[in-house]
Design a protein around this motif. Structure first.
Motif, PDB file in Angstrom:
ATOM      1  N   SER A 362       0.823  -1.203   0.000  1.00 50.33           N
ATOM      2  CA  SER A 362       0.000   0.000   0.000  1.00 50.33           C
ATOM      3  C   SER A 362       0.859   1.257   0.000  1.00 50.33           C
ATOM      4  N   ALA A 363       1.924   1.252   0.795  1.00 49.43           N
ATOM      5  CA  ALA A 363       2.786   2.428   0.917  1.00 49.43           C
ATOM      6  C   ALA A 363       3.637   2.660  -0.323  1.00 49.43           C
ATOM      7  N   SER A 364       3.730   1.663  -1.193  1.00 53.78           N
ATOM      8  CA  SER A 364       4.607   1.761  -2.361  1.00 53.78           C
ATOM      9  C   SER A 364       4.053   2.643  -3.463  1.00 53.78           C
ATOM     10  N   GLY A 365       2.763   2.975  -3.393  1.00 50.35           N
ATOM     11  CA  GLY A 365       2.149   3.734  -4.473  1.00 50.35           C
ATOM     12  C   GLY A 365       1.683   2.865  -5.624  1.00 50.35           C
ATOM     13  N   SER A 366       1.672   1.550  -5.419  1.00 48.26           N
ATOM     14  CA  SER A 366       1.270   0.620  -6.469  1.00 48.26           C
ATOM     15  C   SER A 366      -0.241   0.512  -6.621  1.00 48.26           C
ATOM     16  N   GLY A 367      -0.982   1.024  -5.655  1.00 44.35           N
ATOM     17  CA  GLY A 367      -2.436   0.922  -5.679  1.00 44.35           C
ATOM     18  C   GLY A 367      -2.974  -0.328  -5.013  1.00 44.35           C
ATOM     19  N   ALA A 368      -2.090  -1.209  -4.560  1.00 43.70           N
ATOM     20  CA  ALA A 368      -2.530  -2.453  -3.923  1.00 43.70           C
ATOM     21  C   ALA A 368      -3.200  -2.160  -2.586  1.00 43.70           C
ATOM     22  N   ALA A 369      -4.399  -2.726  -2.375  1.00 43.11           N
ATOM     23  CA  ALA A 369      -5.123  -2.541  -1.125  1.00 43.11           C
ATOM     24  C   ALA A 369      -5.692  -3.855  -0.600  1.00 43.11           C
ATOM     25  N   TRP A 370      -5.704  -4.897  -1.444  1.00 40.74           N
ATOM     26  CA  TRP A 370      -6.183  -6.217  -1.052  1.00 40.74           C
ATOM     27  C   TRP A 370      -5.118  -7.246  -1.384  1.00 40.74           C
ATOM     28  N   ALA A 371      -5.097  -8.329  -0.618  1.00 41.30           N
ATOM     29  CA  ALA A 371      -4.095  -9.369  -0.863  1.00 41.30           C
ATOM     30  C   ALA A 371      -4.608 -10.716  -0.406  1.00 41.30           C
ATOM     31  N   MET A 372      -4.111 -11.760  -1.075  1.00 41.27           N
ATOM     32  CA  MET A 372      -4.423 -13.132  -0.675  1.00 41.27           C
ATOM     33  C   MET A 372      -3.231 -14.008  -1.007  1.00 41.27           C
ATOM     34  N   PRO A 373      -2.678 -14.719  -0.021  1.00 40.38           N
ATOM     35  CA  PRO A 373      -1.562 -15.619  -0.298  1.00 40.38           C
ATOM     36  C   PRO A 373      -2.022 -16.886  -1.000  1.00 40.38           C
ATOM     37  N   LEU A 374      -1.240 -17.343  -1.973  1.00 41.61           N
ATOM     38  CA  LEU A 374      -1.521 -18.561  -2.718  1.00 41.61           C
ATOM     39  C   LEU A 374      -0.348 -19.529  -2.588  1.00 41.61           C
ATOM     40  N   ARG A 375      -0.595 -20.791  -2.861  1.00 40.15           N
ATOM     41  CA  ARG A 375       0.457 -21.803  -2.782  1.00 40.15           C
ATOM     42  C   ARG A 375       1.502 -21.553  -3.875  1.00 40.15           C
ATOM     43  N   LEU A 376       2.768 -21.595  -3.483  1.00 37.25           N
ATOM     44  CA  LEU A 376       3.843 -21.462  -4.454  1.00 37.25           C
ATOM     45  C   LEU A 376       4.062 -22.816  -5.121  1.00 37.25           C
ATOM     46  N   ALA A 377       3.376 -23.033  -6.239  1.00 34.78           N
ATOM     47  CA  ALA A 377       3.425 -24.294  -6.960  1.00 34.78           C
ATOM     48  C   ALA A 377       3.462 -24.002  -8.455  1.00 34.78           C
ATOM     49  N   GLU A 378       3.921 -24.973  -9.211  1.00 31.93           N
ATOM     50  CA  GLU A 378       3.955 -24.820 -10.656  1.00 31.93           C
ATOM     51  C   GLU A 378       2.565 -24.493 -11.197  1.00 31.93           C
ATOM     52  N   ALA A 379       1.549 -25.144 -10.645  1.00 29.98           N
ATOM     53  CA  ALA A 379       0.180 -24.875 -11.091  1.00 29.98           C
ATOM     54  C   ALA A 379      -0.193 -23.415 -10.896  1.00 29.98           C
ATOM     55  N   THR A 380       0.170 -22.842  -9.755  1.00 28.58           N
ATOM     56  CA  THR A 380      -0.159 -21.439  -9.485  1.00 28.58           C
ATOM     57  C   THR A 380       0.564 -20.515 -10.448  1.00 28.58           C
ATOM     58  N   LEU A 381       1.842 -20.756 -10.654  1.00 25.18           N
ATOM     59  CA  LEU A 381       2.627 -19.901 -11.530  1.00 25.18           C
ATOM     60  C   LEU A 381       2.126 -19.977 -12.972  1.00 25.18           C
ATOM     61  N   ARG A 382       1.775 -21.183 -13.411  1.00 25.78           N
ATOM     62  CA  ARG A 382       1.236 -21.333 -14.762  1.00 25.78           C
ATOM     63  C   ARG A 382      -0.124 -20.654 -14.867  1.00 25.78           C
ATOM     64  N   GLY A 383      -0.902 -20.741 -13.788  1.00 18.90           N
ATOM     65  CA  GLY A 383      -2.198 -20.075 -13.777  1.00 18.90           C
ATOM     66  C   GLY A 383      -2.061 -18.567 -13.862  1.00 18.90           C
ATOM     67  N   LEU A 384      -1.093 -18.003 -13.150  1.00 18.53           N
ATOM     68  CA  LEU A 384      -0.837 -16.569 -13.223  1.00 18.53           C
ATOM     69  C   LEU A 384      -0.427 -16.169 -14.631  1.00 18.53           C
ATOM     70  N   GLU A 385       0.423 -16.996 -15.236  1.00 19.44           N
ATOM     71  CA  GLU A 385       0.888 -16.705 -16.585  1.00 19.44           C
ATOM     72  C   GLU A 385      -0.266 -16.761 -17.584  1.00 19.44           C
ATOM     73  N   ARG A 386      -1.094 -17.818 -17.505  1.00 20.24           N
ATOM     74  CA  ARG A 386      -2.238 -17.951 -18.410  1.00 20.24           C
ATOM     75  C   ARG A 386      -3.218 -16.787 -18.243  1.00 20.24           C
ATOM     76  N   ALA A 387      -3.321 -16.270 -17.010  1.00 21.77           N
ATOM     77  CA  ALA A 387      -4.232 -15.146 -16.742  1.00 21.77           C
ATOM     78  C   ALA A 387      -3.650 -13.811 -17.186  1.00 21.77           C
TER      79      ALA A 387
END
Length: 479
Positions: A362-387
């Motif tokens: 939030s303090a960085s000026g990025s506009g981020a105000a919400w967050a949710m941690p996700l599992r660090l897995a190949e599936a997650t990273l591929r999902g982020l990439e596909r999205a």
């Protein structure tokens, strides 16, 4: 004859009172206008002694009119003869004669005095006559419980260059020799990319670094006035000096992050940003509950949860402290049908590890105000990439010694990572944190609001589902 019972008003504790002895800014961003706003936002009754009238706006000072010194002294006498002033500050004193008029009265008063040695406005206009500098050093600075010069004021008062850490320390020592109880050498005019370090110097001690995140804004009009007024307000409230400084720093930092433009030049600090946060507290808790119910209906989210369960967090507007981040008291769980289940209630400070990271985001000026941690897995990273979502790895260990010494309640590494992205014009959607400090390696999905968070989660879950099976996600586990 029966005595009259005391009224409710009489039973109340007296309201703390503070005084500003300073110039008037017709543009409303600095001087007594900034000071009185600051006092009010701290719940302190403010009184004022006007030393000069300035014809001023956001672009600069076009004229100064000073009242007769004896009338300035009459204002000060009137206040001190009647009010119970707990702390005071001086700002623009303008002339040698005005200093000579108010110094004896301030000396007789003898309370906690914060001296902001205002010499030049941010626009470059001179606010203290050249011949008055010696009078300020001889008559006002020795009365100060705290002297708050910026770099240029410290150079003017000491006659030495102040650029390096060693020169800061030497300047603090020389300023302490002038008689104040303490010195706060402000760091806003130093070239520090991520943090701003103010140095608090006390006699016989090495200066203490007081660090805040740097805010990238041109709206800095009245910053020094606001800081010294906030320190005085906190002293009037009974805070010890170091805590008064720290709380004042946080108030100014919030005001800078919420600052706005009112004219054609630099705008003011947002003195009322604390009210914006106060109004948002209950709304955020309700929104977290509504968001959790919405996410519980989305399929495929359970496989994205970290092994420790995960959470959803939302920050107050302009947050920079984990206490300003709300999350659920109980970690999220996976239901039997593969959906997520939210068993607890939200509250502020419920997930400190996640709160530290979201506060920095939030303090960085990025506009981020919400967050949710996700599992660090190949599936997650591929999902982020596909999205089509952009990720960035947090470089832990990048914080300097002074930042680390400031404590572990702020994530300087996350701040640095996101500020770098903002400077490059990129928007980071998720942070990859392999430090193991979270607890455990994780991906932290960021969003501007609840709706965007839900949309990103849905897209990541769909992308992850399309590339690997649930068993594969465990096989390709990275953390």
């Amino acid at each position: 004859m029966e005595s009259t019972p005391p009224s409710a008003e009489a039973k109340m504790a007296p309201r703390p009172q503070a005084l500003t002895v300073a110039g008037s800014d017709s543009g409303g961003g600095a001087g007594i206008q900034a000071d009185l706003k600051t006092f009010a936002m701290h719940g302190v009754f403010g009184a004022s002694v006007i030393t000069a009238l300035t014809a001023q706006n956001s672009r600069g000072v076009s004229g100064i009119h000073a009242p007769e010194p004896q009338f300035v002294a009459r204002q000060l006498s009137a206040v001190l003869d009647d009010l119970s002033i707990g702390a005071a500050k001086t700002g623009m004193l303008f002339s040698r004669d005005i200093i000579a008029a108010v110094a004896p009265l301030l000396r007789e008063w003898g309370g906690a005095l914060v001296v902001d040695p205002v010499c030049v406005a941010a626009s470059g206009d001179r606010l203290l006559e050249t011949q008055a500098v010696e009078s300020l050093v001889a008559e006002i600075i020795p009365l100060a419980a705290l002297l708050t010069p910026n770099r240029h004021e410290a150079e003017l008062l000491t006659g030495m260059r102040v650029e390096t850490r060693e020169q800061c320390f030497a300047a603090c020592a020389k300023l302490l020799e002038m008689g104040p109880g303490a010195v706060l050498l402000k760091g806003g005019h130093f070239d520090e990319a991520v943090a701003v370090t103010d140095w608090l110097a006390l006699p016989g001690q090495e200066p203490i670094p007081m660090i805040q995140p740097r805010v990238d804004t041109k709206n800095v009009h009245g910053t020094g006035c606001t800081l010294s007024a906030a320190i005085a307000a906190n002293l009037a409230l009974g805070e010890p000096l170091a805590r008064a400084v720290a709380k004042a720093q946080a108030y100014v930092n919030l005001g800078l992050r919420a600052s706005f433009t009112v004219g054609q030049g630099p705008g003011p600090v947002h003195h009322g940003a604390v009210l914006t946060q106060a109004r948002a507290r209950a709304e955020i808790l309700d929104e977290l509950i509504e968001t959790a119910r919405m996410l519980e209906k989305l399929p495929g989210l359970a496989r994205l949860l970290p092994r420790f369960g995960g959470n959803i967090a939302a920050a107050l507007p302009f947050a920079s402290d984990p206490a300003q981040v709300a999350a659920f008291e109980v970690p999220l769980a996976a239901s039997a049908d593969g959906h997520i289940f939210v068993p607890g209630c939200p509250r502020f400070g419920a997930a400190p590890e996640l709160g530290v990271r979201l506060a920095a985001a939030s303090a960085s000026g990025s506009g981020a105000a919400w967050a949710m941690p996700l599992r660090l897995a190949e599936a997650t990273l591929r999902g982020l990439e596909r999205a089509g979502l952009l990720t960035a790895s947090v470089d832990h260990g990048g914080a300097g010694a002074e930042e680390r010494a400031a404590g572990d309640d702020f994530d300087w590494d996350t701040l640095r990572t996101l500020q770098r992205a903002v400077a490059e014009g990129a928007r980071v959607d998720a942070l990859i944190d392999t430090s193991g400090d979270f607890p455990g390696p994780t991906v932290i999905l960021l969003a501007r609001d609840a709706l965007e968070l839900a949309e990103k989660l849905d897209a990541v879950a769909e992308g992850a589902e399309s590339v690997v099976s649930e068993a594969d996600a465990d096989t390709f586990e990275l953390g």
